[in-house]
Design a protein around this motif. Structure first.
Motif, short mmCIF file in Angstrom:
data_model
loop_
_atom_site.label_atom_id
_atom_site.label_comp_id
_atom_site.label_asym_id
_atom_site.label_seq_id
_atom_site.Cartn_x
_atom_site.Cartn_y
_atom_site.Cartn_z
N VAL A 212 0.80 -1.22 0.00
CA VAL A 212 0.00 0.00 0.00
C VAL A 212 0.84 1.29 0.00
N PRO A 213 1.85 1.44 0.88
CA PRO A 213 2.58 2.74 0.88
C PRO A 213 3.21 3.10 -0.46
N PRO A 214 3.99 2.21 -1.10
CA PRO A 214 4.54 2.61 -2.40
C PRO A 214 3.49 2.77 -3.48
N THR A 215 2.37 2.04 -3.36
CA THR A 215 1.30 2.20 -4.34
C THR A 215 0.68 3.59 -4.23
N GLN A 273 -4.03 8.38 1.27
CA GLN A 273 -2.96 7.40 1.44
C GLN A 273 -2.62 7.20 2.91
N TYR A 274 -2.61 8.28 3.68
CA TYR A 274 -2.28 8.19 5.11
C TYR A 274 -3.27 7.29 5.84
N TYR A 275 -4.55 7.51 5.61
CA TYR A 275 -5.56 6.72 6.31
C TYR A 275 -5.59 5.27 5.82
N LEU A 276 -5.27 5.05 4.55
CA LEU A 276 -5.21 3.68 4.03
C LEU A 276 -4.03 2.93 4.65
N ARG A 278 -2.76 3.59 7.53
CA ARG A 278 -3.14 3.41 8.94
C ARG A 278 -4.07 2.22 9.10
N TYR A 279 -4.95 2.01 8.12
CA TYR A 279 -5.89 0.90 8.17
C TYR A 279 -5.15 -0.44 8.09
N TYR A 280 -4.19 -0.55 7.18
CA TYR A 280 -3.48 -1.81 7.01
C TYR A 280 -2.38 -2.00 8.04
N ALA A 281 -2.09 -1.00 8.86
CA ALA A 281 -1.10 -1.14 9.92
C ALA A 281 -1.69 -1.70 11.20
N ARG A 282 -3.01 -1.99 11.19
CA ARG A 282 -3.66 -2.47 12.41
C ARG A 282 -3.09 -3.79 12.90
N GLY A 283 -2.74 -4.68 11.99
CA GLY A 283 -2.27 -5.99 12.40
C GLY A 283 -0.80 -6.06 12.74
N SER A 284 -0.04 -5.00 12.49
CA SER A 284 1.40 -5.04 12.71
C SER A 284 1.87 -4.09 13.81
N SER A 285 1.08 -3.07 14.13
CA SER A 285 1.49 -2.10 15.15
C SER A 285 0.60 -2.22 16.38
N ARG A 286 1.23 -2.14 17.54
CA ARG A 286 0.45 -2.19 18.78
C ARG A 286 -0.40 -0.94 18.94
#
Length: 310
Positions: A212-215, A273-276, A278-286
């Motif tokens: 997602v980030p580079p996309t 892009q920022y919110y997208l 953030r959405y996909y970071a839910r499973g990797s960041s506490r």
């Protein structure tokens, strides 16, 4: 024998007669000097533009002109369609590149090598002038026409931008797929999942965090790259701004107007892009990174508490 209290820690209160240590913050004079120099340079640049021979009043006069708004709409449409071609093509090429079949892997490698190694503008001109190689296109009973009639400016823009983007998206998707641990695939296969189902249900959802980030950056870059299609006679924001500038006698002012619209559109895309991400970071960041509003609220709260304390 005297018992030792092992749970007892150091006392918070200093011993009698000892003075409390007063911490003095280190002064960073270099930061102040750098800030003053940066502000001075910024003021000098703003003053130079204000004193320049530019008719700034022409920009608001044409900012919401019908031709400019049509150009904005065509730019966004071209960006979306080109990115769809690029993303779909990139996923297919990434799977082909990772395939154990040497033929498909070699084809994907050659495609990526060619489209990443040649400039976008050159590719646009090649598509536009392929009528020298293919005089007409013949799809049997479906469609038959001369290449010059078939290859319209819109189709040229879509092929030139979309197929070039597919080469970059292929590498982005491949990096995302390789970032997923192989144990995930082995576990899915052990449960009886097919290769395609493993990709859809296990690998791709985890790879999205890397993809997602580079996309998002590619989408923003695509929005700006659409200005090149003016060279193949497709009218979008930059082409309309050029035409208005030539007719009104204010070409430079219209360049600034186009730049302002590009900045607005890229800023909106950056927020998305920022919110997208953030959405996909839910499973990797506490803890998820704070949103812009949360940052502003925190800074205001900190400022208010400091003011009350003072």
């Amino acid at each position: 024998m005297t018992d030792i209290d092992k749970t007892a820690g150091p006392k918070d209160t200093p011993p009698a007669g000892a003075e409390a240590v007063k911490a003095i913050p280190v002064r960073h004079y270099g930061r102040y000097v750098t800030a003053v120099i940066a502000i001075a340079v910024l003021v000098a640049i703003i003053n130079a533009f204000a004193q320049g021979k530019i008719n700034w009043h022409a920009i608001p006069d044409y900012f919401f002109d019908d031709r400019i708004m049509t150009g904005v709409g065509k730019t966004l449409l071209l960006t979306v369609l080109s990115m769809l071609i690029g993303i779909v093509g990139g996923i297919i090429l990434a799977v082909m590149r990772l395939s154990k079949n040497p033929v498909t892997s070699a084809i994907a490698w050659f495609y990526i090598w060619f489209f990443r190694g040649t400039p976008v503008l050159v590719q646009l001109f090649l598509w536009f002038n392929l009528g020298l190689v293919f005089e007409y296109i013949n799809l049997m009973p479906i469609y038959k026409d001369y290449w010059s009639s078939f290859m319209t400016p819109l189709l040229t823009a879509l092929l030139g931008l979309g197929l070039n983007e597919a080469a970059y998206m292929a590498e982005i998707c491949r990096a995302g797929l390789l970032a997923v641990d192989e144990g995930q695939t082995e576990a899915a296969h052990a449960l009886g999942m097919s290769h395609g189902k493993t990709l859809r249900r296990v690998v791709i959802p985890q790879a999205m965090r890397v993809i997602v980030p580079p996309t998002g950056n590619e989408v923003i870059n695509m929005l700006k790259t659409t200005s090149l299609v003016a060279q193949v006679q497709f009218s979008e924001l930059f082409r309309y701004a050029q035409d208005i500038g030539q007719n009104s006698g204010a070409p430079v002012e219209m360049y600034f107007l186009a730049a302002a619209w590009y900045l607005i559109m890229t800023s909106v895309l950056s927020v998305g892009q920022y919110y997208l991400e953030r959405y996909y970071a839910r499973g990797s960041s506490r803890t998820l990174p704070p949103t812009p509003w949360q940052k502003v609220k925190k800074n205001l709260t900190t400022f208010s508490s400091r003011k009350v304390t003072a």
